[in-house]
Design a protein around this motif. Structure first.
Motif, PDB file in Angstrom:
ATOM      1  N   ILE A 491      43.140  76.966 -22.238  1.00  0.00           N
ATOM      2  CA  ILE A 491      42.982  75.625 -22.803  1.00  0.00           C
ATOM      3  C   ILE A 491      43.537  74.618 -21.803  1.00  0.00           C
ATOM      4  O   ILE A 491      44.677  74.747 -21.363  1.00  0.00           O
ATOM      5  CB  ILE A 491      43.719  75.479 -24.148  1.00  0.00           C
ATOM      6  N   GLU A 492      42.743  73.629 -21.454  1.00  0.00           N
ATOM      7  CA  GLU A 492      43.191  72.610 -20.501  1.00  0.00           C
ATOM      8  C   GLU A 492      42.495  71.284 -20.778  1.00  0.00           C
ATOM      9  O   GLU A 492      41.278  71.244 -20.952  1.00  0.00           O
ATOM     10  CB  GLU A 492      42.915  73.060 -19.063  1.00  0.00           C
ATOM     11  N   GLN A 493      43.262  70.229 -20.830  1.00  0.00           N
ATOM     12  CA  GLN A 493      42.712  68.897 -21.055  1.00  0.00           C
ATOM     13  C   GLN A 493      42.464  68.160 -19.751  1.00  0.00           C
ATOM     14  O   GLN A 493      41.624  67.271 -19.680  1.00  0.00           O
ATOM     15  CB  GLN A 493      43.658  68.078 -21.938  1.00  0.00           C
ATOM     16  N   GLY A 494      43.199  68.520 -18.725  1.00  0.00           N
ATOM     17  CA  GLY A 494      43.067  67.791 -17.484  1.00  0.00           C
ATOM     18  C   GLY A 494      43.794  66.462 -17.551  1.00  0.00           C
ATOM     19  O   GLY A 494      44.724  66.277 -18.331  1.00  0.00           O
ATOM     20  N   SER A 495      43.351  65.519 -16.764  1.00  0.00           N
ATOM     21  CA  SER A 495      43.958  64.185 -16.738  1.00  0.00           C
ATOM     22  C   SER A 495      42.873  63.129 -16.953  1.00  0.00           C
ATOM     23  O   SER A 495      42.510  62.393 -16.026  1.00  0.00           O
ATOM     24  CB  SER A 495      44.665  63.948 -15.395  1.00  0.00           C
ATOM     25  N   GLY A 499      40.613  59.832 -14.958  1.00  0.00           N
ATOM     26  CA  GLY A 499      39.223  60.181 -14.704  1.00  0.00           C
ATOM     27  C   GLY A 499      39.053  61.579 -14.163  1.00  0.00           C
ATOM     28  O   GLY A 499      38.024  61.904 -13.565  1.00  0.00           O
ATOM     29  N   ASP A 500      40.047  62.425 -14.344  1.00  0.00           N
ATOM     30  CA  ASP A 500      40.003  63.780 -13.788  1.00  0.00           C
ATOM     31  C   ASP A 500      40.152  64.802 -14.912  1.00  0.00           C
ATOM     32  O   ASP A 500      41.244  65.222 -15.248  1.00  0.00           O
ATOM     33  CB  ASP A 500      41.114  63.962 -12.761  1.00  0.00           C
ATOM     34  N   LYS A 501      39.041  65.189 -15.498  1.00  0.00           N
ATOM     35  CA  LYS A 501      39.083  66.257 -16.496  1.00  0.00           C
ATOM     36  C   LYS A 501      39.008  67.588 -15.751  1.00  0.00           C
ATOM     37  O   LYS A 501      37.982  68.260 -15.757  1.00  0.00           O
ATOM     38  CB  LYS A 501      37.925  66.105 -17.480  1.00  0.00           C
ATOM     39  N   TYR A 502      40.112  67.964 -15.111  1.00  0.00           N
ATOM     40  CA  TYR A 502      40.028  69.077 -14.168  1.00  0.00           C
ATOM     41  C   TYR A 502      39.809  70.420 -14.829  1.00  0.00           C
ATOM     42  O   TYR A 502      39.692  71.440 -14.147  1.00  0.00           O
ATOM     43  CB  TYR A 502      41.230  69.120 -13.225  1.00  0.00           C
ATOM     44  N   ALA A 503      39.742  70.456 -16.172  1.00  0.00           N
ATOM     45  CA  ALA A 503      39.289  71.688 -16.809  1.00  0.00           C
ATOM     46  C   ALA A 503      37.900  72.044 -16.290  1.00  0.00           C
ATOM     47  O   ALA A 503      37.588  73.212 -16.048  1.00  0.00           O
ATOM     48  CB  ALA A 503      39.265  71.527 -18.330  1.00  0.00           C
ATOM     49  N   ARG A 504      37.059  71.008 -16.109  1.00  0.00           N
ATOM     50  CA  ARG A 504      35.678  71.264 -15.659  1.00  0.00           C
ATOM     51  C   ARG A 504      35.511  71.101 -14.145  1.00  0.00           C
ATOM     52  O   ARG A 504      34.391  71.208 -13.636  1.00  0.00           O
ATOM     53  CB  ARG A 504      34.697  70.364 -16.394  1.00  0.00           C
ATOM     54  N   THR A 505      36.596  70.802 -13.460  1.00  0.00           N
ATOM     55  CA  THR A 505      36.521  70.732 -12.007  1.00  0.00           C
ATOM     56  C   THR A 505      37.392  71.822 -11.402  1.00  0.00           C
ATOM     57  O   THR A 505      36.915  72.908 -11.088  1.00  0.00           O
ATOM     58  CB  THR A 505      36.948  69.330 -11.518  1.00  0.00           C
ATOM     59  N   LEU A 506      38.667  71.554 -11.271  1.00  0.00           N
ATOM     60  CA  LEU A 506      39.555  72.506 -10.595  1.00  0.00           C
ATOM     61  C   LEU A 506      39.661  73.843 -11.326  1.00  0.00           C
ATOM     62  O   LEU A 506      39.467  74.908 -10.736  1.00  0.00           O
ATOM     63  CB  LEU A 506      40.944  71.891 -10.437  1.00  0.00           C
ATOM     64  N   THR A 507      39.974  73.814 -12.634  1.00  0.00           N
ATOM     65  CA  THR A 507      40.143  75.072 -13.386  1.00  0.00           C
ATOM     66  C   THR A 507      38.854  75.866 -13.355  1.00  0.00           C
ATOM     67  O   THR A 507      38.849  77.079 -13.096  1.00  0.00           O
ATOM     68  CB  THR A 507      40.559  74.790 -14.835  1.00  0.00           C
ATOM     69  N   TRP A 508      37.761  75.180 -13.666  1.00  0.00           N
ATOM     70  CA  TRP A 508      36.449  75.838 -13.664  1.00  0.00           C
ATOM     71  C   TRP A 508      36.133  76.398 -12.284  1.00  0.00           C
ATOM     72  O   TRP A 508      35.683  77.540 -12.170  1.00  0.00           O
ATOM     73  CB  TRP A 508      35.369  74.843 -14.080  1.00  0.00           C
ATOM     74  N   GLN A 509      36.353  75.589 -11.233  1.00  0.00           N
ATOM     75  CA  GLN A 509      35.993  76.013  -9.878  1.00  0.00           C
ATOM     76  C   GLN A 509      36.761  77.252  -9.455  1.00  0.00           C
ATOM     77  O   GLN A 509      36.206  78.166  -8.837  1.00  0.00           O
ATOM     78  CB  GLN A 509      36.265  74.880  -8.897  1.00  0.00           C
TER      79      GLN A 509
END
Length: 670
Positions: A491-495, A499-509
């Motif tokens: 579970i991750e909300q990001g920031s 403007g950085d929902k890093y659940a779908r950027t960093l975590t996903w990547q």
């Protein structure tokens, strides 16, 4: 503002005062803070939410996707929404914000409405109520985490010294001090930064069981260096072995006696090595692991019979070579013919090793300081194949081969045992590239070690603060390395405020690259395999919301929320995306079909004789056998081939809501 005990105490009702007094009398120590009453109840006010699947962000085959989840959203709301997993999680590994004045946010409106969507502001290190805010944020989340665990489940939560003591007191209160399994002190760096007083080189993992009597702690894998201590110098058919101590601490008169060596004629006592005619005046050890009768039988495997004899040493009767003239003073073994014959027999047996039908001795005599074979103390053979093939986790992860587990207690892990923070950053850089903005990342080795110890090989791991996805990556590596089938929910909300929902950027990547082997700059690595499903938390859900959903929305809710008592913790349903099917929407791991009756262009339909015929035809086309799981508004037709699920009732129940849309959150504080 700091906690004003007198002011807050005056606000309590008689019932609350009695409860507080009872808690203090039974628990001994209680953590008090401003707003504790609301913090203890806040989790019950959180509403479950609609979960939207994001197919473009799914990774892996449909079967692999159904096993793991990456959820974008606020973790308290997400855990409430994951009602089907309540009581089903084997291990929670998580790394919450450390309240250092950089990342932790708090919204004061959460005190009354935890569903408020605002993230709040950064709590600075100068904020006088920063500890209270952090505690109020963590308390309901710890309560939900406990509810998510199986009765045998374990929580491992990372922390540094900023909130170590507060977190420990909260965990003692929520889980109970008796369920504390370990306080792990792991080395985060091997080159601490300069400090005015003491430089910090370590962080902590607090480990608590939901019920320590049901929790299981696994051994760590043995390494080559440990196994190298085992040899097979006598060609023992049982394989490699090493000598083990025959003596144990403490005084037990009946097991303190001398034994005469068949190699030298000297007397040996349970204490540390000493001359045979100078026994220790105050015994501190005793022979252990076998009875005196068994000891005698095993000594006789060296070819000479033994007898029990009082030799006047004030101990129990000694085990003496039969016929020997041994005595405490003035005895010369080289002049004793019984000893000389025994020496020859023992040396012959030792030199022949494993030959013929003879049984090899199980008590061995080590070499002395001059490396004379058999001239040292007696020991028992410990065969590698009979010793636990793992090592017990304990202080500095020592590699002695113990046969029974011991308490971990307070333990320290060197960086070579658990990795360190720079390793975690290097691992993240290597898999997604630099520029990700993360400054502290837990090393994979640390998370893998925790998962190995406290999660069974087919278990489920939850991380409510997923961050860069280290936990998911660690589980994928474990599965690839040892062939396990552990699953994860991250579970991750990001920031989103940046403007950085890093659940779908960093975590996903990171997870995507670990699974596929993709690396920055077009490089490739060995793919770990596996997969995950990506979900997004959206609006809160109730009966009206369910009944007004579009077809695709409702399919998502059905597939993500469905569970049955006998397979509650099973992976999610696999979506069937074929336009040729009107009603078939999903399959479970057993190949059973799930159908949603939907009127063309209209609302949820009913199960009638006509719609059942279409269900049967689609099942036949997809080679699906009964039972058919059918979701519909009403059941106008019944068949033994159908398991009927009423909309919205079944969906609401699967999300923990009752027929009145009231959240059914059991009291998990006990």
């Amino acid at each position: 503002m700091e906690f004003d005990f007198e002011t807050e105490l005056s606000k309590l009702s008689r019932e609350e005062l009695e409860r507080l007094a009872k808690s203090m009398m039974t628990s001994g120590v209680a953590l008090s803070f401003h707003g504790k009453r609301s913090a203890m109840q806040i989790a019950k006010k959180v509403r479950p939410r609609q979960t939207r699947r994001e197919p473009k962000l799914h990774v892996g085959s449909p079967e692999a996707q159904s096993k793991n989840l990456l959820i974008e959203g606020e973790n308290l709301q997400a855990m409430v929404t994951l009602y089907k997993y309540r009581g089903q999680v084997d291990l929670i590994i998580t790394d919450p914000p450390y309240n250092t004045g950089q990342y932790f946010r708090y919204n004061d409106r959460w005190d009354n409405d935890p569903n408020d969507p605002e993230l709040g502001t950064i709590v600075s290190s100068e904020d006088g109520s920063r500890h209270t805010k952090w505690i109020k944020a963590m308390m309901p989340r710890l309560q939900i985490m406990k509810a998510m665990l199986k009765p045998s489940g374990v929580l491992a939560i990372c922390i540094d010294d900023n909130e170590l003591f507060h977190l420990g007191m909260m965990l003692d209160e929520v889980f109970g001090e008796k369920n504390r399994l370990a306080i792990i002190n792991w080395q985060k760096t091997y080159s601490p930064k300069k400090a005015n007083h003491v430089a910090s080189a370590t962080e902590y993992v607090l480990v608590y069981a939901k019920d320590q009597s049901l929790a299981k702690t696994e051994h760590l894998a043995r390494d080559e260096a440990m196994n190298a201590r085992f040899t097979n110098r006598d060609n023992d058919p049982k394989g490699a072995w090493r000598p083990g101590d025959l003596a144990a601490k403490d005084k037990r008169d009946r097991t303190i006696y001398a034994i005469q060596s068949p190699f030298t004629g000297k007397l040996h006592y349970p204490e540390a090595e000493h001359e045979y005619d100078q026994p220790i005046s105050v015994p501190t050890r005793h022979w252990s692991g076998m009875t005196k009768k068994e000891f005698r039988t095993r000594l006789e495997e060296w070819g000479t019979p033994y007898v029990e004899q009082d030799i006047g040493d004030g101990r129990g009767k000694a085990l003496i070579l039969k016929g020997s003239s041994v005595k405490l003073n003035g005895y010369a073994p080289e002049a004793d013919p019984v000893v000389q014959k025994a020496m020859k027999r023992a040396q012959t047996i030792l030199s022949q090793g494993n030959s013929g039908e003879r049984v090899l001795p199980t008590i061995v005599f080590s070499d002395d300081k001059q490396r004379n074979p058999g001239a040292g103390r007696p020991a028992i053979k410990r065969h590698l194949e009979l010793i636990s093939q793992g090592r017990i986790p304990w202080t500095f992860w020592a590699d002695e081969a113990y046969e029974e587990p011991i308490e971990i207690g307070a333990a320290s892990w060197e960086h070579k045992e658990s990795g360190h923070s720079q390793t975690g950053l290097n691992e993240l850089d290597a898999i997604v590239g630099k520029g990700h903005g993360f400054q502290t990342v837990k090393p994979l080795k640390l998370i893998k070690k925790i998962a190995h110890i406290w999660c069974p090989q087919n278990g489920l791991v939850l991380d409510p603060y997923a961050g860069s996805g280290t936990t998911g990556h660690a589980i994928l590596e474990l599965n690839s390395e040892i062939g396990s089938d552990r699953r994860f929910i991250l579970i991750e909300q990001g920031s989103p405020e940046n403007g950085d929902k890093y659940a779908r950027t960093l975590t996903w990547q990171r997870l995507h690259n670990a699974i596929t082997g993709k690396r920055p700059g077009g490089k490739k690595a060995a793919p770990l395999g596996g997969g995950f499903e990506y979900r997004l938390l959206t609006k809160t859900i109730d009966a009206k919301t369910v009944l007004t959903m579009q077809r695709d929305e409702l399919i998502d809710v059905v597939l993500t929320s469905h569970w049955e008592n006998h397979k509650r913790s099973a992976p999610s349903l696999i979506r069937v995306d074929e336009e040729s099917y009107q009603y078939l929407v999903g399959l479970d791991q057993n190949g059973e079909g799930y159908f949603l009756i939907w009127d063309n262009g209209g609302p949820v339909g009913s199960l009638s004789i006509d719609t059942y015929k279409k269900v049967a035809l689609e099942a036949k086309k997809a080679s699906i056998e009964p039972p058919f799981h059918v979701y519909a508004r009403y059941e106008m037709f019944q068949s033994p081939n159908v398991r009927f699920w009423k909309i919205p009732d079944k969906i609401l129940a699967d999300l923990g809501l009752n027929e009145n849309d009231e959240y059914n959150n059991e009291d998990e504080s006990a």
